[in-house]
Design an enzyme around this catalytic site. Structure first.
Site, short mmCIF file in Angstrom:
data_model
loop_
_atom_site.label_atom_id
_atom_site.label_comp_id
_atom_site.label_asym_id
_atom_site.label_seq_id
_atom_site.Cartn_x
_atom_site.Cartn_y
_atom_site.Cartn_z
N GLN A 22 -12.02 26.72 -0.86
CA GLN A 22 -12.53 27.59 0.11
C GLN A 22 -12.02 27.42 1.34
O GLN A 22 -11.61 28.73 1.60
CB GLN A 22 -14.39 27.80 0.72
CG GLN A 22 -14.97 26.65 1.41
CD GLN A 22 -15.31 25.49 0.14
OE1 GLN A 22 -14.65 24.94 -0.99
NE2 GLN A 22 -15.78 24.32 1.32
N ASN A 45 -9.04 17.84 -3.80
CA ASN A 45 -9.55 17.39 -5.48
C ASN A 45 -8.93 18.77 -6.90
O ASN A 45 -8.03 19.21 -6.23
CB ASN A 45 -11.37 17.52 -5.78
CG ASN A 45 -11.60 18.40 -5.15
OD1 ASN A 45 -11.07 19.36 -5.15
ND2 ASN A 45 -13.27 18.51 -4.07
N SER A 68 -5.15 12.60 -7.92
CA SER A 68 -5.07 11.62 -6.46
C SER A 68 -4.67 10.08 -7.21
O SER A 68 -5.51 9.75 -7.89
CB SER A 68 -5.39 11.47 -5.26
OG SER A 68 -4.59 11.13 -4.65
N GLN A 90 -7.35 6.98 -1.29
CA GLN A 90 -7.20 7.54 -2.78
C GLN A 90 -8.05 8.09 -3.51
O GLN A 90 -8.35 9.42 -4.02
CB GLN A 90 -5.90 7.22 -3.07
CG GLN A 90 -4.27 7.30 -2.86
CD GLN A 90 -4.59 8.38 -2.13
OE1 GLN A 90 -3.84 9.15 -3.02
NE2 GLN A 90 -3.68 8.26 -0.95
N HIS A 93 -10.44 11.22 -2.70
CA HIS A 93 -9.95 12.40 -3.01
C HIS A 93 -10.87 13.22 -4.39
O HIS A 93 -10.54 14.52 -4.73
CB HIS A 93 -8.54 12.00 -3.34
CG HIS A 93 -7.77 12.17 -1.88
ND1 HIS A 93 -7.68 13.64 -1.34
CD2 HIS A 93 -7.44 11.56 -1.67
CE1 HIS A 93 -6.85 12.85 -0.28
NE2 HIS A 93 -6.17 11.13 -0.66
N GLU A 158 1.76 8.08 -8.58
CA GLU A 158 2.04 8.90 -6.86
C GLU A 158 2.08 8.07 -5.74
O GLU A 158 3.17 9.07 -5.71
CB GLU A 158 1.05 9.88 -7.19
CG GLU A 158 1.07 11.11 -5.62
CD GLU A 158 0.03 11.79 -5.88
OE1 GLU A 158 -0.15 12.41 -5.06
OE2 GLU A 158 -1.71 11.63 -6.27
N HIS A 159 1.25 7.45 -5.34
CA HIS A 159 2.09 6.68 -4.72
C HIS A 159 1.62 5.30 -4.65
O HIS A 159 1.09 4.55 -5.70
CB HIS A 159 0.69 6.56 -3.57
CG HIS A 159 0.22 8.23 -3.01
ND1 HIS A 159 1.25 8.58 -2.22
CD2 HIS A 159 -0.93 8.66 -3.79
CE1 HIS A 159 0.07 9.82 -1.89
NE2 HIS A 159 -0.58 9.76 -2.99
#
Length: 172
Positions: A22, A45, A68, A90, A93, A158-159
Site C-alpha cells: 500500500q 516481501n 530476500s 533478512q 522481510h 543475494e547478500h
C-alpha cells in the site's frame, strides 16, 4: 534516530512512516497526505515486489527483488548474537526469506542457534522471522572456510557476509 539524522544532513525535509504494498501505491500515485515520488527503493516481501513491478514506468524503482536471502560465512570470531541478528535482518522481510550460516565451528553454530532462540521472540516481526527460519533457515557445519566459500559460490546468495578474521583469503 540515526537514519533520520542522516536524512536531515542529506537535506531531506519530509519523511513518512509507511510500508508494504500500500505504501508503494501511495508513493507512486500520491494521496491526500503523501505526495507522489520520483523513485521507490528498498526491500520488501513478495507483495512489495509485485507492487513495485506494477508501478514501474509510472515511477522509477530500484529493482524487483525476490524473497530476500543472506548467507553468512563465519569462523566463530564474531559474537553469536551479532550473527543471529544479521540472519534475522533478512528473515524479517518475508516468510519466504532465506537465512543461512556456514561455519566450521560447531560450538559457534550452537551458540548462534541459542542466540536465535533467545532473540527472535523479542523482535517486532517475530512471527515472520520464526516462519522464515523454520522453512528456509540453515546452520551448516563445514570442514573449513574453503569449503564454505565453495558452497557459497554454488548458492550465489543475494547478500553475502564474510564474518571472518581474514576475508581477503576467501576472495579466490
Amino acid at each position: 534516530p540515526w537514519v533520520l539524522a542522516a536524512a536531515h544532513r542529506a537535506g531531506v525535509t519530509r519523511a513518512f512512516t509507511l510500508g508494504g504494498a500500500q505504501a508503494v501505491a501511495a508513493l507512486a500515485y500520491g494521496t491526500a497526505t503523501v505526495p507522489a515520488v520520483d523513485k521507490i527503493v528498498g526491500p520488501g516481501n513478495r507483495y512489495v515486489a509485485e507492487a513495485k513491478r506494477q508501478v514501474f514506468g509510472t515511477v522509477g524503482i530500484d529493482m524487483i527483488a525476490g524473497p530476500s536471502e543472506i548467507l553468512i560465512i563465519c569462523d566463530g570470531s564474531v559474537a553469536a548474537d551479532w550473527i543471529a541478528l544479521d540472519l534475522c535482518s533478512q528473515a524479517e522481510h518475508d516468510e519466504d526469506a532465506q537465512a543461512i550460516l556456514i561455519s566450521p565451528d560447531a560450538a559457534f553454530l550452537d551458540a548462534v542457534s541459542a542466540s536465535l532462540a533467545r532473540l527472535v521472540p523479542t523482535l517486532e516481526r517475530a512471527t515472520i522471522v520464526q516462519t522464515a527460519l523454520a522453512q528456509r533457515g540453515l546452520l551448516i557445519q563445514v570442514p573449513d572456510l574453503a569449503t564454505a566459500a565453495a558452497l557459497s559460490n554454488q548458492l550465489a546468495p543475494e547478500h553475502l557476509e564474510l564474518a571472518v578474521a581474514d576475508p581477503e583469503a576467501l576472495l579466490p
